[in-house]
Design a protein around this motif. Sequence first.
Motif, short mmCIF file in Angstrom:
data_model
loop_
_atom_site.label_atom_id
_atom_site.label_comp_id
_atom_site.label_asym_id
_atom_site.label_seq_id
_atom_site.Cartn_x
_atom_site.Cartn_y
_atom_site.Cartn_z
N ALA A 15 16.17 15.53 73.51
CA ALA A 15 16.68 16.81 74.29
C ALA A 15 16.57 16.49 75.97
O ALA A 15 16.29 17.15 76.67
N GLU A 16 16.93 15.01 76.16
CA GLU A 16 16.77 14.61 77.55
C GLU A 16 17.91 15.69 78.41
O GLU A 16 17.59 15.66 79.60
N GLU A 17 19.21 15.79 77.90
CA GLU A 17 19.95 16.33 78.83
C GLU A 17 19.48 18.14 79.16
O GLU A 17 19.80 18.38 80.31
N LEU A 18 18.99 18.61 78.14
CA LEU A 18 18.52 19.80 78.23
C LEU A 18 17.31 19.84 79.40
O LEU A 18 17.05 20.81 80.06
N SER A 19 16.44 18.85 79.13
CA SER A 19 15.32 18.80 80.08
C SER A 19 15.89 18.65 81.79
O SER A 19 15.27 19.19 82.70
N TYR A 20 17.04 17.75 81.98
CA TYR A 20 17.47 17.57 83.18
C TYR A 20 17.96 19.08 83.70
O TYR A 20 17.82 19.27 84.92
N LYS A 21 18.62 19.62 82.85
CA LYS A 21 19.30 21.05 83.45
C LYS A 21 18.20 21.91 83.65
O LYS A 21 18.28 22.49 84.61
#
Length: 128
Positions: free
Chosen positions: A54-60
């Motif tokens: 879930a890298e994208e969710l962490s960035y957001k």
Amino acid sequence: TTWDYKDGCWSEPTFVKEPSVKIPIFSNVLHYGQAVFETLKAHQTKCGSVAVFAEELSYKRLLVSLQRFSMPELPREVWDYALRTTIKENAAFVPPYKSGASLYIRPLVIGTAFQLGLGPAPEYKFPM
């Protein structure tokens, strides 16, 4: 990997091997808690590569937190470079496939300026 924010822009990255960061005793992070963090989990795949959950969710989520704390936005290219470099430099610590374990990565942004007073810090650090 660490970046510094000063005079409205993020610096070039530096790779730091020491497990500590030098900051002024009067920094915003110590007196007002001006810090945000995320948690990422890296695990080894069946074919031996490393994947991040879930890298994208962490960035957001990090971007939302930065905005709430009046901290500067972290550009996507800085995040991507930091994550790739962190995984590359720590690949030996990623647990083997089917171990059920992960390498935890803790990106954070902290107010580091010598400033005693309310308001956003003019300087920050982003270590990952």
